[in-house]
Design an enzyme around this catalytic site. Structure first.
Site, PDB file in Angstrom:
ATOM      1  N   TYR A  58       0.721  -1.200   0.054  1.00 21.79           N
ATOM      2  CA  TYR A  58       0.162  -0.068   0.004  1.00 21.79           C
ATOM      3  C   TYR A  58       0.966   1.310   0.009  1.00 21.79           C
ATOM      4  O   TYR A  58       0.337   2.299  -0.274  1.00 21.79           O
ATOM      5  CB  TYR A  58      -0.881  -0.023   1.256  1.00 21.79           C
ATOM      6  CG  TYR A  58      -1.938  -0.904   1.284  1.00 21.79           C
ATOM      7  CD1 TYR A  58      -2.214  -1.806   0.115  1.00 21.79           C
ATOM      8  CD2 TYR A  58      -2.699  -1.332   2.408  1.00 21.79           C
ATOM      9  CE1 TYR A  58      -3.183  -2.832   0.171  1.00 21.79           C
ATOM     10  CE2 TYR A  58      -3.978  -2.189   2.371  1.00 21.79           C
ATOM     11  CZ  TYR A  58      -3.838  -3.241   1.098  1.00 21.79           C
ATOM     12  OH  TYR A  58      -4.775  -4.097   1.320  1.00 21.79           O
ATOM     13  N   ASP A 109     -10.681  -8.601   7.984  1.00 19.85           N
ATOM     14  CA  ASP A 109     -12.090  -8.499   7.516  1.00 19.85           C
ATOM     15  C   ASP A 109     -12.749 -10.027   7.636  1.00 19.85           C
ATOM     16  O   ASP A 109     -13.930  -9.909   7.946  1.00 19.85           O
ATOM     17  CB  ASP A 109     -12.332  -7.638   6.365  1.00 19.85           C
ATOM     18  CG  ASP A 109     -12.289  -6.150   6.518  1.00 19.85           C
ATOM     19  OD1 ASP A 109     -12.110  -5.743   7.418  1.00 19.85           O
ATOM     20  OD2 ASP A 109     -12.573  -5.312   5.434  1.00 19.85           O
TER      21      ASP A 109
END
Ligand code: NAD
Length: 355
Positions: free
Chosen positions: A142, A251
């Site tokens: 990222y 998640d």
């Protein structure tokens, strides 16, 4: 102890759930003889409305000067059409960067009282699970080199996964320290059969493991980990992994608990200060209606007591009160089964009663 806490209530349900957590901290202060001083600062959409930017300078300075920071949530449809750098969510990245937070702690716990909300098969859910995912937050793909270029098939885009030994060492230490407060087991997740960065990750994690002989450390490939989380989640205590793998696995882990309104998180750096927040968003659909489940934020406050202030008994006291409320069948609408539910304020009062 006397502690100065910066409050970032934010948008949507943010103010309601942060107010609940403040009531709980005040009650803990009374019971255990601590003083909490709370100072609110603007963040997100409410900051855009008030001063024209999502992360005002005063907010950053206030958070850096505080002993710890409690955040509600930011964002909402009112600000969705603003350009990227003016969006409320930009403030989240900004405050994490300003506070140099590189460790994200994401617990995923299945409460026995909420077993029926778990989407996994009953025989898998029957033993419950209590997992802590330690995700590296400021490195990896990222934040690596990226761009567009001309390739064999014309235009192409690329992102680069790169980890330094230094970044892996500090996240590994954070995981081993967290494991010492739990069941002393770390599973490091990587893709070392394919990625060079994962091979350095694995080697470095095991070097750091030698500093923690009381903690067991094993490796698991990320594709297997994704399967094991739904096949046998109770095998996990602490998971340590890279930014992208942690993003995805945390998640997945949150979904198998069955309830987004129950999950806390914290982001830590070199100082113990940290930023504590629920994993859910600002839930604009139920904002201002006394319908939000405050438990994720209340449990974030418990994490703050444990990690920022080393107040284990106080943290446990909050967690036990939440357990007791759930065991008594008391529910907000998001976790109610038979249509019987209470509001945010009433749930907060039930937890306060049990502290
Ligand atoms: P969300 O988490 O806000 O809501 C998803 C669903 O879960 C909604 O139906 C909501 O009502 C419900 N929900 C969430 N928290 C709840 C709680 N405590 N109690 C009861 N129900 C709850 O996600 P979303 O709808 O995708 O996003 C809404 C806004 O929040 C967007 O602007 C998004 O950018 C923002 N967001 C902020 C954060 C953050 O501040 N950390 C994280 C995620 C999303």
């Amino acid at each position: 102890m006397e502690m100065n806490i910066a409050l970032l209530k934010g948008d949507g349900i943010g103010p309601e759930i942060v107010d609940s957590a403040v009531c709980v901290l005040e009650k803990i202060g009374e019971k255990f003889g601590h003083k909490f001083n709370f100072t609110p600062y603007l963040i997100g959409g409410c900051a855009i409305d008030a001063v024209g930017e999502p992360l005002p300078k005063e907010t950053v300075e206030g958070c850096l000067a505080a002993d710890s920071v409690l955040l509600g949530a930011v964002g909402g449809p009112k600000w969705d059409t603003l350009p990227g750098n003016m969006r409320p969510e930009k403030a989240l990245l900004g405050i994490r960067a300003a506070m140099e937070l590189y460790t994200n702690l994401r617990p995923a716990k299945l409460y026995p009282a909420l077993k029926d909300d778990c989407p996994l098969r009953a025989d898998i859910a029957k033993d419950g699970f209590d997992i802590l995912i330690v995700r590296e937050l400021t490195g990896g793909i990222y934040f690596g080199d990226r761009g567009y270029r001309e390739g064999k098939y014309g235009e192409e885009a690329y992102d680069t996964e790169c980890y330094s030994r230094f970044e892996i060492e500090r996240i590994a230490r954070a995981a081993f320290e967290a494991a010492k407060l739990r069941r002393c087991n770390v599973i490091s997740i990587d893709k070392a059969n394919v990625l060079e960065s994962s091979r350095l990750w694995r080697k470095t994690v095991h070097e750091i493991a030698e500093e923690y002989p009381e903690v067991t450390c094993t490796d698991m490939l990320v594709d297997n980990a994704a399967m094991q989380l739904v096949k046998n989640p109770s095998q996990f205590d602490v998971i340590v992994t890279s930014n992208m793998f942690g993003d995805i696995l945390s998640d997945e882990a949150s979904q198998i608990t069955g309830s987004i309104g129950m999950l806390a998180s914290s982001s830590l750096g070199d100082t113990k200060r940290g930023l504590y927040e629920p994993i859910h968003g600002s839930a604009p659909d139920i904002a201002g209606q006394n319908k939000a489940n405050p438990i994720a934020t209340i449990l974030s406050a418990a994490m703050m007591l444990r990690y920022a202030f080393s107040l284990e008994a106080e943290a446990k006291c909050i967690e036990d009160a939440v357990d007791a409320v759930l065991e008594a069948g008391i529910r907000t609408a998001d976790i109610a089964k038979d249509g019987k539910s209470i509001g945010t304020k009433e749930m907060t009062a039930e937890i306060l009663k049990r502290i």
